[in-house]
Motif scaffolding. Structure first.
Motif, PDB file in Angstrom:
ATOM      1  N   HIS A 137      -8.556   3.934  -6.446  1.00 55.68           N
ATOM      2  CA  HIS A 137      -7.526   3.349  -7.293  1.00 55.68           C
ATOM      3  C   HIS A 137      -6.362   2.765  -6.490  1.00 55.68           C
ATOM      4  CE1 HIS A 137      -5.708   3.587 -11.595  1.00 55.68           C
ATOM      5  NE2 HIS A 137      -5.462   2.442 -11.024  1.00 55.68           N
ATOM      6  N   VAL A 138      -5.918   3.450  -5.455  1.00 54.40           N
ATOM      7  CA  VAL A 138      -4.805   2.938  -4.644  1.00 54.40           C
ATOM      8  C   VAL A 138      -5.205   1.610  -3.996  1.00 54.40           C
ATOM      9  CG1 VAL A 138      -3.353   3.343  -2.607  1.00 54.40           C
ATOM     10  CG2 VAL A 138      -3.693   5.168  -4.278  1.00 54.40           C
ATOM     11  N   TYR A 150       1.140   5.941  -7.313  1.00 52.43           N
ATOM     12  CA  TYR A 150      -0.056   6.577  -7.859  1.00 52.43           C
ATOM     13  C   TYR A 150       0.065   8.102  -7.809  1.00 52.43           C
ATOM     14  CZ  TYR A 150      -5.014   7.095  -9.020  1.00 52.43           C
ATOM     15  OH  TYR A 150      -6.201   7.408  -9.626  1.00 52.43           O
ATOM     16  N   SER A 151       0.616   8.641  -6.745  1.00 49.59           N
ATOM     17  CA  SER A 151       0.830  10.092  -6.655  1.00 49.59           C
ATOM     18  C   SER A 151       1.767  10.566  -7.753  1.00 49.59           C
ATOM     19  CB  SER A 151       1.411  10.469  -5.287  1.00 49.59           C
ATOM     20  OG  SER A 151       0.462  10.225  -4.283  1.00 49.59           O
ATOM     21  N   ILE A 196       2.312   1.581  -3.557  1.00 53.06           N
ATOM     22  CA  ILE A 196       1.309   1.959  -4.556  1.00 53.06           C
ATOM     23  C   ILE A 196       0.847   3.397  -4.339  1.00 53.06           C
ATOM     24  CG2 ILE A 196      -1.025   1.485  -5.420  1.00 53.06           C
ATOM     25  CD1 ILE A 196       1.216  -0.529  -6.357  1.00 53.06           C
ATOM     26  N   ASP A 197       0.728   3.824  -3.105  1.00 53.68           N
ATOM     27  CA  ASP A 197       0.337   5.201  -2.825  1.00 53.68           C
ATOM     28  C   ASP A 197       1.363   6.180  -3.393  1.00 53.68           C
ATOM     29  OD1 ASP A 197      -1.506   7.046  -1.683  1.00 53.68           O
ATOM     30  OD2 ASP A 197      -0.183   7.298   0.043  1.00 53.68           O
ATOM     31  N   HIS A 223       0.835  -1.208   0.000  1.00 60.19           N
ATOM     32  CA  HIS A 223       0.000   0.000   0.000  1.00 60.19           C
ATOM     33  C   HIS A 223       0.868   1.257   0.000  1.00 60.19           C
ATOM     34  CE1 HIS A 223      -2.632   3.192   1.521  1.00 60.19           C
ATOM     35  NE2 HIS A 223      -3.568   2.540   0.852  1.00 60.19           N
ATOM     36  N   ARG A 224       1.907   1.267   0.817  1.00 63.26           N
ATOM     37  CA  ARG A 224       2.825   2.410   0.864  1.00 63.26           C
ATOM     38  C   ARG A 224       3.441   2.637  -0.519  1.00 63.26           C
ATOM     39  NH1 ARG A 224       5.793   0.409   4.481  1.00 63.26           N
ATOM     40  NH2 ARG A 224       7.467  -0.365   3.164  1.00 63.26           N
ATOM     41  N   TYR A 228       7.150   3.338 -11.576  1.00 61.12           N
ATOM     42  CA  TYR A 228       6.867   2.175 -10.724  1.00 61.12           C
ATOM     43  C   TYR A 228       8.130   1.749  -9.984  1.00 61.12           C
ATOM     44  CZ  TYR A 228       4.750  -2.475  -9.783  1.00 61.12           C
ATOM     45  OH  TYR A 228       4.237  -3.626  -9.205  1.00 61.12           O
ATOM     46  N   GLY A 232      -7.764  11.218 -11.200  1.00 58.34           N
ATOM     47  CA  GLY A 232      -7.566  10.086 -10.297  1.00 58.34           C
ATOM     48  C   GLY A 232      -8.885   9.680  -9.658  1.00 58.34           C
ATOM     49  N   LEU A 286      -5.338  -1.089  -6.843  1.00 60.88           N
ATOM     50  CA  LEU A 286      -4.019  -1.487  -7.332  1.00 60.88           C
ATOM     51  C   LEU A 286      -3.218  -2.214  -6.255  1.00 60.88           C
ATOM     52  CD1 LEU A 286      -2.170  -1.570  -9.738  1.00 60.88           C
ATOM     53  CD2 LEU A 286      -1.426   0.764  -9.211  1.00 60.88           C
ATOM     54  N   THR A 287      -3.398  -1.822  -5.005  1.00 57.08           N
ATOM     55  CA  THR A 287      -2.744  -2.537  -3.897  1.00 57.08           C
ATOM     56  C   THR A 287      -3.264  -3.970  -3.822  1.00 57.08           C
ATOM     57  OG1 THR A 287      -2.402  -0.498  -2.630  1.00 57.08           O
ATOM     58  CG2 THR A 287      -2.337  -2.569  -1.408  1.00 57.08           C
TER      59      THR A 287
END
Length: 149
Positions: free
Chosen positions: A42-43, A22-23, A18-19, A15-16, A91, A38, A46-47
């Protein structure tokens, strides 16, 4: 051997990551048009997708719409190769920023995952018919590179 999910720090680690990723996508002039303003979910999506792909819980497939959701999300976007490459670069940079493990086998798995996934997304983004879609129809399971076993 631990799963990629466990090695990445489980849900919290992904999660950390992907966050941060995504930003960076939302602030990138080349990629932002693909994502618009956005979406708050979404986060989480995707997580959950990444977690499932890397051997974690099947939340994405069971509770969030699964792979058909991804196909529909990418259709019509007409992703370019330049956008795909930028996506990969951001990524991998986010993996560094998030403090994901830097060992070569993990990073090789991470890179091969995003390379493959972005190819699928790009193909699906150009598909005008179902026959033109990539044949993948379920969340792929990713594992350690063969050389690390």
């Amino acid at each position: 051997m631990v799963t990629l999910f466990e090695h990445a720090g489980g849900h919290e680690g992904l999660h950390r990551f992907i966050d941060i990723f995504y930003s960076s996508v939302l602030s990138d002039p080349l990629l932002q048009p693909l994502f618009g303003a956005g979406r708050p979910e979404h986060v989480a999506h995707l997580t959950a997708f990444s977690a499932e792909t890397f051997g974690g819980p099947e939340t994405f497939s069971k509770d969030m719409g699964g792979f058909p959701l991804l196909i529909e999300a990418h259709r019509g976007l007409k992703i370019t190769e330049t956008q795909r490459q930028r996506f990969i670069d951001l990524y991998m940079a986010a993996a560094d920023q998030a403090g994901l493990p830097a060992d070569p086998p993990f990073r090789e798995a991470l890179r091969s995952h995003v390379e493959f996934g972005s190819q699928v997304a790009m193909q699906n983004s150009h598909a005008e018919t179902d026959d033109q879609l990539h044949p993948l129809r379920e969340v792929p399971l990713w594992d350690w590179p063969a050389s690390s076993e």
